[in-house]
Enzyme design. Structure first.
Site, PDB file in Angstrom:
ATOM      1  N   ASP A 137     101.149 102.883  33.064  1.00  0.00           N
ATOM      2  CA  ASP A 137     101.492 101.227  32.569  1.00  0.00           C
ATOM      3  C   ASP A 137     102.780 101.111  32.418  1.00  0.00           C
ATOM      4  OD1 ASP A 137      98.604 100.853  33.037  1.00  0.00           O
ATOM      5  OD2 ASP A 137      98.060 101.197  31.053  1.00  0.00           O
ATOM      6  N   ASP A 189      95.961  97.100  37.850  1.00  0.00           N
ATOM      7  CA  ASP A 189      95.156  95.988  36.787  1.00  0.00           C
ATOM      8  C   ASP A 189      95.316  94.539  37.188  1.00  0.00           C
ATOM      9  OD1 ASP A 189      94.648  98.410  35.495  1.00  0.00           O
ATOM     10  OD2 ASP A 189      96.489  98.209  34.028  1.00  0.00           O
TER      11      ASP A 189
END
Length: 221
Positions: free
Chosen positions: A130, A146
């Site tokens: 991330d 995402d």
């Protein structure tokens, strides 16, 4: 013969669109993650647009937006199930909009699943990369996969609200359904009158036909 062929052609186009969207999302997600791992310092905030957009490289053992960090295996299984379900379900899609939505969802699920399968610390337990931080919008750190998952969910809700079916047709609104029911009821009510009016025996003259013969066909004279 032309109608089944047309439906098959639309189905092939929809499946191709779904596959194309999924491949683009996976390629974009994995390519950007490779650049992040190679170039960004781990755990350090890198401002991009001040406080609106920052790069913050972390490894997430949980689900999207760093949820449930101690359940990596569970989310690996769930992601695999989602991928298989979309692939099986793809045969029923005729709408290009639904194909793109499910393609983005499939690509997002595959992007994070690849991290869980092949990144450290091991198969099925890998940590997802991330790096996107938008503090003004949410405190969580997320990635390209995402983002596409969230975008696909928004479009999914819009398609449901607009009544777009998987085959591309539109579901009738409540008002349209009432109008259709009323039209059908009116047609059913007028059918007996039309039949009665067209019947040769349905006449207002109690004496029967006026052709010089009685009801049995004998000459009235």
């Amino acid at each position: 013969m032309s109608r089944p062929a047309s439906r098959a052609k639309v189905s092939a186009r929809a499946i191709a669109a779904l596959a194309f969207a999924a491949v683009v999302v996976v390629a974009l997600d994995q390519g950007v993650k490779a650049l992040v791992v190679a170039n960004l310092p781990y755990g350090t905030v890198v401002p991009v647009l001040g406080g609106a957009l920052q790069f913050f490289y972390v490894r997430n053992p949980g689900a999207a937006f760093s949820f449930a960090v101690n359940m990596t295996w569970v989310f690996s299984i769930v992601s695999t199930a989602v991928v298989v379900a979309i692939i099986v379900f793809a045969r029923r899609i005729r709408s290009m909009w639904w194909a793109l939505v499910l393609g983005m969802l499939l690509g997002g699920a595959l992007g994070n699943l690849l991290d869980r399968l092949f990144r450290e610390p091991g198969f099925g337990r890998g940590h997802v990369v991330d790096f996107i931080s938008t503090p003004w919008m949410m405190p969580a750190i997320y990635n390209i996969a995402d983002s596409f998952i969230c975008i696909s969910m928004v479009i999914f809700v819009l398609l449901v609200i607009l009544g777009v079916n998987l085959d591309g047709s539109r579901a009738l609104t409540a008002k349209q359904q009432r109008a259709a029911d009323a039209a059908g009821a009116g047609a059913d009510a007028s059918a007996p009158d039309a039949t009665r009016a067209s019947s040769p025996a349905a006449t207002d003259d109690p004496r029967g036909p006026r052709d010089g013969r009685d009801a049995l066909g004998h000459d009235a004279t």
